[in-house]
Scaffold this motif. Sequence first.
Motif, PDB file in Angstrom:
ATOM      1  N   ALA A  50       0.795  -1.231   0.000  1.00 56.19           N
ATOM      2  CA  ALA A  50       0.000   0.000   0.000  1.00 56.19           C
ATOM      3  C   ALA A  50       0.829   1.284   0.000  1.00 56.19           C
ATOM      4  N   PRO A  51       1.918   1.373   0.764  1.00 59.24           N
ATOM      5  CA  PRO A  51       2.682   2.630   0.729  1.00 59.24           C
ATOM      6  C   PRO A  51       3.219   3.006  -0.657  1.00 59.24           C
ATOM      7  N   ASP A  52       3.517   2.025  -1.494  1.00 57.47           N
ATOM      8  CA  ASP A  52       3.960   2.335  -2.855  1.00 57.47           C
ATOM      9  C   ASP A  52       2.888   3.091  -3.627  1.00 57.47           C
ATOM     10  N   PHE A  53       1.647   2.688  -3.443  1.00 54.84           N
ATOM     11  CA  PHE A  53       0.567   3.326  -4.191  1.00 54.84           C
ATOM     12  C   PHE A  53       0.203   4.683  -3.608  1.00 54.84           C
ATOM     13  N   ALA A  54       0.530   4.908  -2.356  1.00 55.18           N
ATOM     14  CA  ALA A  54       0.285   6.202  -1.739  1.00 55.18           C
ATOM     15  C   ALA A  54       1.393   7.200  -2.060  1.00 55.18           C
ATOM     16  N   SER A  55       2.432   6.744  -2.744  1.00 53.91           N
ATOM     17  CA  SER A  55       3.566   7.617  -3.062  1.00 53.91           C
ATOM     18  C   SER A  55       3.202   8.685  -4.085  1.00 53.91           C
ATOM     19  N   GLY A  56       2.155   8.450  -4.855  1.00 50.56           N
ATOM     20  CA  GLY A  56       1.737   9.433  -5.838  1.00 50.56           C
ATOM     21  C   GLY A  56       2.380   9.275  -7.199  1.00 50.56           C
ATOM     22  N   ARG A  57       3.227   8.257  -7.389  1.00 56.69           N
ATOM     23  CA  ARG A  57       3.837   8.048  -8.705  1.00 56.69           C
ATOM     24  C   ARG A  57       2.763   7.575  -9.678  1.00 56.69           C
ATOM     25  N   MET A  58       2.670   8.246 -10.781  1.00 55.46           N
ATOM     26  CA  MET A  58       1.626   7.936 -11.761  1.00 55.46           C
ATOM     27  C   MET A  58       1.752   6.519 -12.307  1.00 55.46           C
ATOM     28  N   ALA A  59       2.974   6.022 -12.486  1.00 57.68           N
ATOM     29  CA  ALA A  59       3.161   4.671 -13.015  1.00 57.68           C
ATOM     30  C   ALA A  59       2.552   3.640 -12.062  1.00 57.68           C
ATOM     31  N   ASP A  60       2.762   3.802 -10.760  1.00 55.80           N
ATOM     32  CA  ASP A  60       2.212   2.867  -9.780  1.00 55.80           C
ATOM     33  C   ASP A  60       0.690   2.953  -9.728  1.00 55.80           C
ATOM     34  N   LEU A  61       0.171   4.162  -9.802  1.00 55.77           N
ATOM     35  CA  LEU A  61      -1.287   4.322  -9.770  1.00 55.77           C
ATOM     36  C   LEU A  61      -1.936   3.732 -11.019  1.00 55.77           C
ATOM     37  N   ALA A  62      -1.307   3.899 -12.166  1.00 60.29           N
ATOM     38  CA  ALA A  62      -1.839   3.318 -13.404  1.00 60.29           C
ATOM     39  C   ALA A  62      -1.815   1.790 -13.324  1.00 60.29           C
ATOM     40  N   ALA A  63      -0.729   1.229 -12.801  1.00 65.95           N
ATOM     41  CA  ALA A  63      -0.647  -0.220 -12.647  1.00 65.95           C
ATOM     42  C   ALA A  63      -1.703  -0.724 -11.674  1.00 65.95           C
ATOM     43  N   LEU A  64      -1.970   0.042 -10.624  1.00 67.06           N
ATOM     44  CA  LEU A  64      -3.010  -0.337  -9.667  1.00 67.06           C
ATOM     45  C   LEU A  64      -4.375  -0.384 -10.330  1.00 67.06           C
ATOM     46  N   VAL A  65      -4.681   0.609 -11.140  1.00 66.83           N
ATOM     47  CA  VAL A  65      -5.974   0.630 -11.834  1.00 66.83           C
ATOM     48  C   VAL A  65      -6.114  -0.579 -12.755  1.00 66.83           C
ATOM     49  N   VAL A  66      -5.084  -0.864 -13.528  1.00 64.77           N
ATOM     50  CA  VAL A  66      -5.125  -2.012 -14.444  1.00 64.77           C
ATOM     51  C   VAL A  66      -5.297  -3.319 -13.659  1.00 64.77           C
ATOM     52  N   THR A  67      -4.601  -3.441 -12.541  1.00 61.40           N
ATOM     53  CA  THR A  67      -4.677  -4.651 -11.727  1.00 61.40           C
ATOM     54  C   THR A  67      -6.053  -4.814 -11.097  1.00 61.40           C
ATOM     55  N   VAL A  82      -0.966  -9.884 -14.589  1.00 59.57           N
ATOM     56  CA  VAL A  82      -1.304  -8.562 -15.125  1.00 59.57           C
ATOM     57  C   VAL A  82      -0.721  -7.469 -14.231  1.00 59.57           C
ATOM     58  N   GLY A  83      -0.810  -7.652 -12.924  1.00 59.66           N
ATOM     59  CA  GLY A  83      -0.251  -6.665 -12.000  1.00 59.66           C
ATOM     60  C   GLY A  83       1.250  -6.518 -12.148  1.00 59.66           C
ATOM     61  N   ILE A  84       1.938  -7.629 -12.235  1.00 59.93           N
ATOM     62  CA  ILE A  84       3.391  -7.590 -12.414  1.00 59.93           C
ATOM     63  C   ILE A  84       3.746  -6.955 -13.758  1.00 59.93           C
ATOM     64  N   GLY A  85       3.065  -7.396 -14.799  1.00 55.09           N
ATOM     65  CA  GLY A  85       3.350  -6.868 -16.137  1.00 55.09           C
ATOM     66  C   GLY A  85       3.031  -5.398 -16.274  1.00 55.09           C
ATOM     67  N   SER A  86       1.901  -4.977 -15.742  1.00 59.21           N
ATOM     68  CA  SER A  86       1.542  -3.558 -15.855  1.00 59.21           C
ATOM     69  C   SER A  86       2.475  -2.689 -15.007  1.00 59.21           C
ATOM     70  N   GLY A  87       2.866  -3.195 -13.847  1.00 61.87           N
ATOM     71  CA  GLY A  87       3.824  -2.449 -13.028  1.00 61.87           C
ATOM     72  C   GLY A  87       5.144  -2.256 -13.752  1.00 61.87           C
ATOM     73  N   TRP A  88       5.625  -3.312 -14.359  1.00 61.06           N
ATOM     74  CA  TRP A  88       6.877  -3.231 -15.120  1.00 61.06           C
ATOM     75  C   TRP A  88       6.716  -2.263 -16.292  1.00 61.06           C
ATOM     76  N   PHE A  89       5.643  -2.418 -17.045  1.00 61.61           N
ATOM     77  CA  PHE A  89       5.435  -1.606 -18.238  1.00 61.61           C
ATOM     78  C   PHE A  89       5.359  -0.119 -17.893  1.00 61.61           C
ATOM     79  N   PHE A  90       4.498   0.226 -16.934  1.00 62.28           N
ATOM     80  CA  PHE A  90       4.317   1.647 -16.619  1.00 62.28           C
ATOM     81  C   PHE A  90       5.566   2.268 -15.996  1.00 62.28           C
TER      82      PHE A  90
END
Length: 94
Positions: A50-67, A82-90
């Motif tokens: 959870a703290p990673d997603f609260a960091s505000g980085r757009m790549a992490d937030l986009a990966a969260l939405v996709v996941t 999908v979560g691993i792949g989207s996190g890597w991609f973004f």
Amino acid sequence: MTILTLLLMALATYCTRIGGYLLLSKQHIAPRTAKVMELAPGCVLIAVLAPDFASGRMADLAALVVTVVAATRCSLLVTVLVGIGSGWFFRAYF
């Protein structure tokens, strides 16, 4: 410090699993209680991520939405992939 954190998280997950087994192995467990016990290690993982997603980085937030979208439509294995792949991609491209 990272290794210590990972070891402590592994220990917390292990204790959750083995503790429930040792305490309740000889008792009848209601289905609702069993379901809660199955989900407990996932809660530990969420608390770590959870703290990673609260960091505000757009790549992490986009990966969260996709996941989250994948989680509502796919099996657990597909959602994890999908979560691993989207996190890597973004993170790599944004």
